[in-house]
Design an enzyme around this catalytic site. Structure first.
Site, PDB file in Angstrom:
ATOM      1  CD  GLU A  57      -1.814  -2.325   1.241  1.00  0.00           C
ATOM      2  OE1 GLU A  57      -0.720  -2.521   1.694  1.00  0.00           O
ATOM      3  OE2 GLU A  57      -2.621  -3.172   1.018  1.00  0.00           O
ATOM      4  CG  HIS A 126     -10.731  -7.008   7.012  1.00  0.00           C
ATOM      5  ND1 HIS A 126      -9.637  -7.565   7.630  1.00  0.00           N
ATOM      6  CD2 HIS A 126     -10.402  -7.097   5.470  1.00  0.00           C
ATOM      7  CE1 HIS A 126      -8.802  -8.252   6.671  1.00  0.00           C
ATOM      8  NE2 HIS A 126      -9.213  -8.055   5.548  1.00  0.00           N
TER       9      HIS A 126
HETATM   10  C1  LIG Z   1      -2.170  -5.004   3.923  1.00  0.00           C
HETATM   11  C2  LIG Z   1      -3.176  -5.600   3.559  1.00  0.00           C
HETATM   12  N1  LIG Z   1      -3.504  -5.472   1.884  1.00  0.00           N
HETATM   13  C3  LIG Z   1      -4.540  -5.994   1.641  1.00  0.00           C
HETATM   14  C4  LIG Z   1      -4.996  -7.192   2.141  1.00  0.00           C
HETATM   15  C5  LIG Z   1      -6.339  -7.729   1.226  1.00  0.00           C
HETATM   16  N2  LIG Z   1      -5.829  -9.134   1.225  1.00  0.00           N
HETATM   17  C6  LIG Z   1      -6.049  -9.999   2.018  1.00  0.00           C
HETATM   18  S1  LIG Z   1      -5.236 -11.535   1.436  1.00  0.00           S
HETATM   19  C7  LIG Z   1      -4.842 -11.180   0.338  1.00  0.00           C
HETATM   20  C8  LIG Z   1      -3.921 -11.972  -0.627  1.00  0.00           C
HETATM   21  C9  LIG Z   1      -2.760 -12.380   0.244  1.00  0.00           C
HETATM   22  O1  LIG Z   1      -2.010 -13.301  -0.586  1.00  0.00           O
HETATM   23  P1  LIG Z   1      -1.018 -14.282  -0.158  1.00  0.00           P
HETATM   24  O2  LIG Z   1      -0.106 -13.501   1.013  1.00  0.00           O
HETATM   25  O3  LIG Z   1      -0.075 -14.963  -1.098  1.00  0.00           O
HETATM   26  O4  LIG Z   1      -1.629 -15.228   0.818  1.00  0.00           O
HETATM   27  P2  LIG Z   1      -3.017 -16.491   0.746  1.00  0.00           P
HETATM   28  O5  LIG Z   1      -4.205 -15.697   0.653  1.00  0.00           O
HETATM   29  O6  LIG Z   1      -2.588 -16.817  -0.677  1.00  0.00           O
HETATM   30  O7  LIG Z   1      -2.640 -17.495   1.720  1.00  0.00           O
HETATM   31  C10 LIG Z   1      -4.999  -9.659   0.208  1.00  0.00           C
HETATM   32  C11 LIG Z   1      -4.610  -8.806  -1.005  1.00  0.00           C
HETATM   33  C12 LIG Z   1      -4.929  -7.342   3.259  1.00  0.00           C
HETATM   34  N3  LIG Z   1      -5.563  -8.127   4.218  1.00  0.00           N
HETATM   35  N4  LIG Z   1      -3.784  -6.647   3.794  1.00  0.00           N
END
Ligand SMILES: Cc1ncc(C[n+]2csc(CCOP(=O)(O)OP(=O)(O)O)c2C)c(N)n1
Lengths: 325, 323
Positions: A57, A126
């Site tokens: 971000e 959230h």
């Molecule tokens: C700082 C932040 N930015 C965006 C999000 C929204 N978000 C939640 S999960 C996610 C994807 C995360 O992917 P990854 O780290 O590969 O984990 P996975 O869900 O595949 O286990 C996003 C963008 C968040 N929770 N926190």
């Protein structure tokens, strides 16, 4: 048209008209955006203008600042408000201040789209609202509209504007239906009178305007009065003129907001009323806001933590009875 | 590893998958709400890593139900949390994404991508400072390796030679965006290479995960600093229950499922650990029953009282704090 479709249309039109408008954020491209606001744009404008960013971000906003310096007009999407905290250094120390610090030499035509608020059981990390922090920073314009027509016009305005704008959206408004008048010329810095009335001015913004509107019939019935409901639309600057006229007419004032009460945004509006409208008021102002607790997951507790149509009606009726409305 | 442990890990994997399907079903029925991130397909990784990291602190994200149960949290209490009940791990206030149990050194539940990493670094610092033997494991997705918190954590952990195991679950997707659209390469261990020893492992193979994490744990606890393990895995469902998973082709999903960790381990149980069909069926039966009990328990548990809203904002009562 749905609220999110109105935003999509505004983006689409501005991108069509101006090649330097780009949009960036997590999942905004191929995926179409978490709330589908950017749907279809990558297919139309390509990956150079609709940029899928990493989960970073600080860089989303920081890059937008640099893009603006470099001659583009970025529209950055922060997936939801709580994640924006990672970008706050860029929002506050960079985006909000470079114009001033450079004595006006640096111009930053940036929009940061900012979905936020209590949705449904998304829990404490959230669910928060950050208008109070954004409005405490000179140099940012903060828009947050409730109405579908305003959503279209205000976003378009924000992108065309040469100042940095934070465009706050409420996660529960995306599927709201409404008509858009495409021919209208509309100033999003003017508050919208959502309903006219004579006896109580109720000021709110974003989703809470809808909850206030749901509460109004009950309030009017119980108190035998008529309520005027004002949707602020712009949280900074505030259209105090419209508020003033309304309060002079009704002589009573209620502020309703979803963020936590202590330090919350509405404190500014009530403080203005105390300073400027004291002699016009026939009752102390009432301020309804979220409780000073992290938003809990459990549905019952979650609803207890924020104003709802029922609690708004109940609290305004009790206040009205106490104050001879 | 021995046969007993193999059986336990198989139990946890079957339990985990059944638990996740039960959670999904209850989400559809409206008993669970909010965000629900299922770990189906990734069981070998969650179970293998947590079992290998038997003692020590674990910090993870929001896809943590199976890790929590592998750590010893009761399936009942986890399911009750998903239902938002007072008997849940976090009293119904946290939900699926926020499972915490300090008694089990499990600090599950961070919903800010990468947010747990600096906390894990700090905890590893405390362990080293207090000269406690056990290290810390931080579990995160490939998506988290693109954020500032990740790079800051690598740097600080390596500078102070902290007993920290970075475990990256690379399922190649951050919500709907493939990691190769947001990073210059598929293998995220490359980012850690300048700072520490790195390993990669097939995250669909529970025994391999167990071996690598066990080895990495020994290393971090020998005082030489942090280690990075990257496990390649695959989630079968959407990012959360509300994601339709439309960005992955049927072919990609089929390829994923052909590596199914449970089927694969079941084969190993037969061939390597010489388990009989009956032994395996008994394990599966026990796991299914445990999940049924957990759902029943969650259904029957009471909601929190309204007063709970204001509890635990602070630990100390204001009036008791004096200078
Ligand atoms: C700082 C932040 N930015 C965006 C999000 C929204 N978000 C939640 S999960 C996610 C994807 C995360 O992917 P990854 O780290 O590969 O984990 P996975 O869900 O595949 O286990 C996003 C963008 C968040 N929770 N926190």
């Amino acid at each position: 048209m749905l609220y999110r479709e109105a935003l999509n249309k505004a983006l689409d039109e501005v991108m069509q008209a101006d090649d330097t408008v780009v949009t960036l954020g997590e999942d905004v491209g191929l995926y179409g955006g978490s709330f589908r606001v950017t749907e279809g744009l990558v297919e139309k404008y390509g990956e150079k203008r609709v940029i899928d960013t990493p989960i970073a971000e600080l860089s989303i906003v920081g890059n937008a600042v640099g893009m603006a310096i470099g001659g583009l007009r970025p529209v950055a999407e922060i997936m939801t408000g709580n994640f924006s905290l990672l970008a706050f250094d860029q929002i506050i120390n960079h985006m909000a201040k470079l114009h001033y610090m450079s004595n006006g030499k640096i111009i930053l035509p940036i929009v940061v789209r900012f979905p936020q608020g209590v949705s449904r059981q998304l829990a404490a990390q959230h669910s928060e609202s950050y208008e109070q922090m954004l409005c405490a920073v000179p140099g940012l314009r903060v828009l947050s509209v409730n109405d579908v027509n305003y959503a279209y016009h205000a976003l378009k305005y924000a992108i065309l504007s040469d100042d940095p704008v934070v465009f706050i959206e409420h996660e529960l408004l995306y599927n709201k239906k409404g008509e858009v008048d495409f021919t209208q010329k509309l100033n999003p810095f003017q508050a919208r009178i959502a309903k006219e009335g004579r006896d109580i001015t109720i000021v709110s913004y974003l989703k809470m305007v809808d909850d206030v509107m749901l509460a109004v019939p009950e309030i009017e019935k119980e108190l035998g009065c008529s309520c005027e409901v004002i949707d602020l639309c712009s949280l900074n600057p505030v259209d105090y003129e419209t508020l003033k006229k309304s309060i002079e007419k009704t002589s009573r004032f209620v502020m309703v907001e979803e963020d936590h009460k202590t330090g919350g945004y509405g404190g500014q509006i009530v403080s203005w009323a105390a300073e400027e409208m004291f002699y016009a008021l026939d009752a102390p102002p009432l301020r309804l806001a979220g409780k000073d607790v992290p938003v809990p997951y459990n549905r019952t507790l979650e609803l207890l933590s924020i104003p709802t149509p029922e609690s708004i009606a109940r609290d305004i009726v009790a206040w009205g009875k106490k104050n001879d409305v | 590893m021995n046969k007993l442990l193999a059986e336990e890990m198989y139990y946890l994997m079957v339990l985990g998958r059944a638990f996740e399907y039960a959670a999904k079903e209850n989400y559809m029925q409206g008993n669970i709400s909010g965000f629900l991130h299922l770990d189906i397909g990734q069981e070998a990784l969650s179970v293998g890593a947590v079992k290998a990291f038997e003692k020590g602190d674990i910090f993870s994200g929001y896809r943590e139900h199976i890790m929590a149960m592998s750590r010893g949290l009761e399936p009942k209490a986890v399911m009750a949390e998903l239902f938002g009940k007072v008997t849940g791990v976090s009293g119904g206030k946290g939900g699926s994404m926020h499972l915490f149990e300090p008694a089990h050194f499990f600090y599950g539940g961070d919903a800010i991508v990468g947010g747990q990493l600096p906390n894990a670094v700090g905890c590893a610092y405390a362990r080293a400072f207090l000269e406690q033997d056990e290290g810390v494991m931080a579990i995160f997705g490939d998506g988290a390796t693109n954020g500032g918190a990740f790079f800051e954590s690598l740097n600080i952990a390596a500078t102070h030679k902290l007993p920290l195991l970075f475990l990256c679950e690379n399922n190649e997707y951050a919500i709907g965006t493939n990691i190769q659209r947001t990073a210059p390469f598929r293998e995220q261990a490359k980012k850690a290479e300048p700072y520490m020893m790195t390993y990669t492992v097939d995250g669909m193979d529970v025994e391999a995960v167990y071996e690598v994490v066990s080895e990495a744990k020994k290393q971090i606890e020998s005082g030489h600093g942090p280690v990075f393990v990257e496990a390649f895995t695959c989630r079968y469902e959407g990012h959360s229950v509300s994601d339709a998973n439309s960005y992955r082709s049927a072919q990609e999903m089929a390829h994923c499922k052909a590596r199914d960790p449970i089927q694969r381990f079941k084969k190993a149980l037969h061939e390597k650990w010489l388990c009989t069909n009956e032994e395996i069926q008994n394990i599966e039966k026990k796991a299914y029953e445990e999940v049924e009990d957990a759902v029943k328990y969650a259904e029957e548990s009471p909601e929190p009282e309204a007063d709970a809203l204001f509890e635990h904002v602070f630990y100390e009562e204001r009036e008791n704090v004096v200078s």
